[in-house]
Design an enzyme around this catalytic site. Structure first.
Site, PDB file in Angstrom:
ATOM      1  N   HIS A  76       0.826  -1.208   0.000  1.00  0.00           N
ATOM      2  CA  HIS A  76       0.000   0.000   0.000  1.00  0.00           C
ATOM      3  C   HIS A  76       0.864   1.263   0.000  1.00  0.00           C
ATOM      4  O   HIS A  76       1.948   1.277   0.563  1.00  0.00           O
ATOM      5  CB  HIS A  76      -0.942   0.000   1.210  1.00  0.00           C
ATOM      6  CG  HIS A  76      -2.117  -0.925   1.033  1.00  0.00           C
ATOM      7  ND1 HIS A  76      -2.903  -1.347   2.063  1.00  0.00           N
ATOM      8  CD2 HIS A  76      -2.634  -1.491  -0.089  1.00  0.00           C
ATOM      9  CE1 HIS A  76      -3.860  -2.154   1.589  1.00  0.00           C
ATOM     10  NE2 HIS A  76      -3.710  -2.252   0.299  1.00  0.00           N
ATOM     11  N   ASP A 196      -0.097  -1.923  14.984  1.00  0.00           N
ATOM     12  CA  ASP A 196      -1.155  -1.194  14.283  1.00  0.00           C
ATOM     13  C   ASP A 196      -2.225  -0.774  15.296  1.00  0.00           C
ATOM     14  O   ASP A 196      -2.752  -1.613  16.026  1.00  0.00           O
ATOM     15  CB  ASP A 196      -1.745  -2.161  13.238  1.00  0.00           C
ATOM     16  CG  ASP A 196      -2.861  -1.561  12.375  1.00  0.00           C
ATOM     17  OD1 ASP A 196      -3.238  -0.411  12.591  1.00  0.00           O
ATOM     18  OD2 ASP A 196      -3.326  -2.285  11.468  1.00  0.00           O
ATOM     19  N   ALA A 233      -7.841   1.405  -5.213  1.00  0.00           N
ATOM     20  CA  ALA A 233      -7.098   0.737  -6.290  1.00  0.00           C
ATOM     21  C   ALA A 233      -6.221  -0.388  -5.753  1.00  0.00           C
ATOM     22  O   ALA A 233      -5.933  -1.355  -6.447  1.00  0.00           O
ATOM     23  CB  ALA A 233      -6.244   1.764  -7.033  1.00  0.00           C
ATOM     24  N   ASN A 235      -6.840  -2.299  -3.023  1.00  0.00           N
ATOM     25  CA  ASN A 235      -7.539  -3.288  -2.200  1.00  0.00           C
ATOM     26  C   ASN A 235      -7.731  -4.552  -3.029  1.00  0.00           C
ATOM     27  O   ASN A 235      -8.816  -4.833  -3.540  1.00  0.00           O
ATOM     28  CB  ASN A 235      -8.883  -2.721  -1.728  1.00  0.00           C
ATOM     29  CG  ASN A 235      -9.501  -3.555  -0.622  1.00  0.00           C
ATOM     30  OD1 ASN A 235      -9.246  -4.763  -0.544  1.00  0.00           O
ATOM     31  ND2 ASN A 235     -10.294  -2.942   0.224  1.00  0.00           N
ATOM     32  N   VAL A 366     -15.469  -3.707   4.518  1.00  0.00           N
ATOM     33  CA  VAL A 366     -15.037  -3.832   5.913  1.00  0.00           C
ATOM     34  C   VAL A 366     -13.619  -3.285   6.011  1.00  0.00           C
ATOM     35  O   VAL A 366     -12.912  -3.180   5.012  1.00  0.00           O
ATOM     36  CB  VAL A 366     -15.033  -5.304   6.419  1.00  0.00           C
ATOM     37  CG1 VAL A 366     -16.451  -5.852   6.500  1.00  0.00           C
ATOM     38  CG2 VAL A 366     -14.154  -6.174   5.546  1.00  0.00           C
ATOM     39  N   SER A 367     -13.234  -2.923   7.203  1.00  0.00           N
ATOM     40  CA  SER A 367     -11.900  -2.388   7.433  1.00  0.00           C
ATOM     41  C   SER A 367     -10.855  -3.496   7.320  1.00  0.00           C
ATOM     42  O   SER A 367     -11.151  -4.676   7.503  1.00  0.00           O
ATOM     43  CB  SER A 367     -11.843  -1.755   8.822  1.00  0.00           C
ATOM     44  OG  SER A 367     -10.507  -1.459   9.179  1.00  0.00           O
ATOM     45  N   HIS A 369      -8.210  -3.415   9.301  1.00  0.00           N
ATOM     46  CA  HIS A 369      -7.414  -3.288  10.523  1.00  0.00           C
ATOM     47  C   HIS A 369      -8.107  -3.899  11.735  1.00  0.00           C
ATOM     48  O   HIS A 369      -9.333  -3.859  11.851  1.00  0.00           O
ATOM     49  CB  HIS A 369      -7.127  -1.807  10.797  1.00  0.00           C
ATOM     50  CG  HIS A 369      -6.342  -1.144   9.708  1.00  0.00           C
ATOM     51  ND1 HIS A 369      -4.975  -1.146   9.677  1.00  0.00           N
ATOM     52  CD2 HIS A 369      -6.747  -0.496   8.592  1.00  0.00           C
ATOM     53  CE1 HIS A 369      -4.553  -0.505   8.593  1.00  0.00           C
ATOM     54  NE2 HIS A 369      -5.617  -0.097   7.916  1.00  0.00           N
ATOM     55  N   HIS A 391       0.881   3.635  13.412  1.00  0.00           N
ATOM     56  CA  HIS A 391      -0.127   3.659  12.346  1.00  0.00           C
ATOM     57  C   HIS A 391      -1.431   4.279  12.849  1.00  0.00           C
ATOM     58  O   HIS A 391      -2.489   3.658  12.796  1.00  0.00           O
ATOM     59  CB  HIS A 391      -0.379   2.231  11.829  1.00  0.00           C
ATOM     60  CG  HIS A 391      -0.924   2.195  10.422  1.00  0.00           C
ATOM     61  ND1 HIS A 391      -2.248   2.420  10.133  1.00  0.00           N
ATOM     62  CD2 HIS A 391      -0.313   1.969   9.244  1.00  0.00           C
ATOM     63  CE1 HIS A 391      -2.422   2.314   8.826  1.00  0.00           C
ATOM     64  NE2 HIS A 391      -1.275   2.052   8.254  1.00  0.00           N
TER      65      HIS A 391
END
Lengths: 556, 556
Positions: A76, A196, A233, A235, A366-367, A369, A391
């Site tokens: 990412h 995270d 883009a 994901n 959905v997230s 993380h 993060h």
């Protein structure tokens, strides 16, 4: 070994704490500096005209000879996006998994560094020695394949960095987190966990990627129309689900948007996307298929005004446009600061007459993380002595400190560091100690760091009330005005409707110059500041605006 | 009466549909134009330097002699904020309740219109004849006292406008909605309902203002510290609850922020706030009270950078600052577009070390607008033949159309109009027919409407890459360069680090001018466009930026 135990270990962040984006963390063990991540951030509202923001890496540049490598955990932009610039200054080996390096290589083309970079492939489960330091990698789940966490071996214990993660029990690629390894790292002894903290304020568990798969499938099946779907883009798991749903509903897919097109190309080439041959069709050919056999996959989930979905909605794309009978899925939630532009695009789609499906209506996103229960699980598996939340903004770091406290990490053992703040470990004891330089480097076009506070301040002033340029030519001999003063304005008022104002302004300037001359004020700097003061005051009285005033004196 | 039934009635919006803010609706019955609301909107991101936005009222100006009055339903800025400007052009009587007119009067001071305005007091339950039209008012619940809805009597039936409303069964001032009147309006026959659609996409019922009262009381009681609380300056019911909670916990209140201070003053003077004497204390005196006896009430719930809470948090206020042991309540949710700045302030408060309480953690805020079940109730009480959703973006208008359809208003009888679109009623039948002029009027300082698209485009260009001004003096006789070219830049690059670039640019300009002269191109416009083109191309190649280029030629 005894004297090695006395080693000092320094852990710090050059980006990614107290903010969202441009992740960059460093672990310094005596003579070795290992860097983890080199991400970019999109500019804040007050960074006018800036394209992207990267971390200030002057500490790494000053200690270049000790930097052993940069590890990137996944592909990412907020983790790899600064590499094209950072490697130009500190060209060290870059370690990453196959897909990650594929995306890195493409990114490096921005500055031509793809030819000079030393990219080194690692795999989950493997161990590399970077500098003198053994570093091992473990598989994690996120919204893109081939993610890893990092474990750095030191004499004081392990330093573990989770990377972006959640625990997905039904991941799209079937590869679940490597619980065994995590447990064994915990057994071995984790000195410090960099975790995270994106969703540390969310109770419960983040749903599996299976959830949006179900939602997307349902919509694809029920829609007796084209489906236009937009997501990040990068994901790739979502993109896989969109391909799968298209296969099930016998749809061809056309991809619109340069970034998503490139990501798909790279992922397919490297074997990270399952897609039947011939399922992808060019935008200009998609008209040959009946509506119910068409998927349009495009960028723009963040409401970017120039994005594919915005062009498609506004009829600004020559090959394709969104029609009233299309079903449009927004398979993402807005990033902070993009809520309004996303809602404007949604409004626009409603006006066209489309069926619009957002995550508020159907589970189509959905997230990526971990929420609190997953963070607890990670803490229980690794049992770290110290925690550094990374993060995320400060309140997320704070939230992770609270979660960690409930998992028996004393609050004083969780360090809520700001960029540049150093956590130092000696004899297994950690404390915040000292700072290294840190900050934002702004990239505008080809310029890296040449836009600073003065330039931004000027852009802000210009953006608020525009500019007036006053030009006057003086005689070298006599000092008298031989031409002008001429006033030109931009962004101040609509000139045709303000002729009288500009005439008066011109007279003010003329009077001021003549007064100065009659009083023998003839230093240019004094002339200019007199003109600026008088004109500024006059304009503020008349308009309550403060345009930038730029007097220019010429001499003949 | 027979020929009166043939009357045409026109209903349209000059602001407030397809957008959030600057509400203004008009009902035109033959010779009479009644205006309802005159609100302002805060500028969109692309309206650089603009202070506020009001509706384009040129239709009203052109038909001035037929405008009979402006009715305002409550004292919020998106309903009364345009009055200072609109009355300057169309000075007709303004109808409103006591509190509303009190706030209007204060607002009018912006342009000095408070001395010239004709403010006419109305009460819920009363009927006024405005022009030839009987208009009655009914009490509603919202987040400020003294709100009314409006019922306009016509020969084709009633035209009812809800104003901003929810149904609050336990309102702060004890005055519930006048259900009896609403029911009797329904019995009488409602031709058209203009209804608030803000929350038409929310299922269920909006909680009563009692909910935040409970939440706020709980926090006030539990906090063994100062409580700093921020809300909308005009949310008077919330302010009442904060006063009540302060009384209960024996706290003195200090108010920081000009707008909230003024609202409290007006509301107290008019009897709309219950507060014991001496509960309000000046900021500089609040230090005399123990922390647990202090409430700081301030503005800034939308993260405005210059707001009171932002100043208090950043130590930029001389009299008061937020401390680590304060409890801070954000008693509001961010308006669209302010999410990021609110979260930045929250982050800042966390860093200070405060206890921060947002509506996500504790029920300290509820909306003032009706959700779907309340909209259904309103539709059932009034049983309108036609519906025009107002006060919201298109997707909210659309959502109300769907709700209305479930309450037996045929979808084709709900008009989703854009600004300026006219709904015409003849013989009890409505249809969209024609348009009146509508749009945004931008206010920047004292300028009303002198900032248009050209000025905004220039400000945008200036904000992105700055400006280069090129000045050259030519000889009148020979046309030769006698001084310059000089280049001055602002907001482009940090000049000290770009000397070489500017030297090269200067040379480019010089070469271009000389080439032009040798080729006898001496028209100024050609010279300028040549310079602009060459320099623009050169700078784009070198920097990938496109600053505004402003060539100025002087002649001696």
């Amino acid at each position: 070994m005894a004297n090695q135990i006395a080693e000092k270990i320094r852990v710090f962040s050059l980006g990614g704490v107290g903010e969202v984006g441009k992740n960059m963390y460093a672990v310094e063990i005596e003579n070795d500096i290992l860097v983890v991540e080199a991400g970019l951030m999109f500019p804040e509202d007050d960074m006018l005209g800036v394209d992207v923001v990267i971390p200030d890496t002057s500490y790494l540049e000053q200690n270049k000879s000790r930097v052993r490598g940069i590890i990137v955990t996944h592909g990412h932009e907020d983790h790899i996006g600064a590499l094209p610039y950072v490697l130009k200054k500190v060209n060290v080996p870059v370690y990453g998994t196959k897909l990650t390096l594929g995306l890195v290589e493409d990114h490096l083309k921005t500055t031509g560094m793809h030819k000079k970079a030393d990219l080194r492939l690692v795999t989950a489960g493997s161990t590399e020695t970077i500098g003198d330091v053994p570093v091992s990698f473990f598989h994690t789940n996120h919204s893109i394949p081939d993610c890893v966490g990092v474990s750095i071996e030191t004499d004081q214990g392990l330093i573990v960095y989770t990377g972006d993660f959640k625990f997905d029990q039904t991941p799209v690629d079937g590869k679940i987190t490597d619980f065994g390894t995590l447990h064994s790292l915990g057994e071995k002894g984790v000195l410090c966990l960099l975790s995270d903290c994106t969703n540390a304020d969310r109770p419960g568990t983040t749903p599996s990627e299976l959830e949006p798969a179900k939602g997307i499938n349902r919509v694809f099946q029920e829609a007796n129309s084209r489906v236009v779907i937009t997501t990040f883009a990068s994901n790739l798991f979502r993109i896989q689900q969109i391909i799968d749903a298209s296969v099930k509903t016998k749809r061809k897919i056309t991809v619109v948007g340069a970034s998503i097109y490139k990501t798909i190309q790279i992922a397919r080439r490297l074997g990270y996307l399952r897609a039947p041959k011939n399922i992808f069709v060019k935008p200009e050919e998609i008209g040959n298929f009946p509506d119910e056999q068409v998927t349009v996959l495009c960028t723009g989930s963040q409401g970017e005004p120039m994005s594919a979905i915005s062009r498609l909605a506004k009829g600004a794309d020559q090959k394709l446009s969104i029609q009233s009978n299309d079903t449009v899925i927004i398979s993402a939630t807005p990033s902070p600061g993009t809520e309004k532009s996303v809602s404007q695009i949604v409004d626009f789609l409603y006006k066209i007459g489309c069926e619009v499906i957002t995550p508020g209506q159907e589970k189509v996103h959905v997230s990526g993380h971990a929420s609190q229960e997953e963070l607890r699980l990670m803490l229980n598996l690794l049992q770290p002595k110290y925690v550094v939340p990374v993060h995320g903004e400060y309140r997320k770091q704070f939230a992770l400190q609270q979660v960690a406290a409930e998992q028996k990490v004393k609050p004083e053992n969780t360090f809520l560091i700001d960029k540049g703040e150093v956590v130092e470990f000696a004899k297994g004891q950690g404390r915040v100690s000292g700072k290294v330089p840190s900050g934002n480097v702004l990239i505008d076009g080809l310029g890296v760091g040449d836009v600073g506070n003065i330039v931004l301040r000027d852009r802000r002033l210009l953006s608020e009330d525009g500019i007036l340029v006053i030009v006057v030519t003086l005689s070298k001999k006599t000092g008298a005005i031989v031409s002008g003063p001429d006033i030109v304005s931009r962004g101040f008022v609509y000139v045709r409707e303000s002729e009288k104002l500009m005439e008066e302004a011109n007279k003010k300037v003329n009077d001021t110059l003549e007064k100065c001359m009659s009083e023998n004020v003839n230093e240019w700097s004094s002339l200019k500041s007199n003109v600026r003061d008088v004109l500024s005051k006059f304009l503020y009285e008349k308009t309550k605006r403060r345009p930038m005033i730029l007097p220019i004196i010429m001499e003949v």
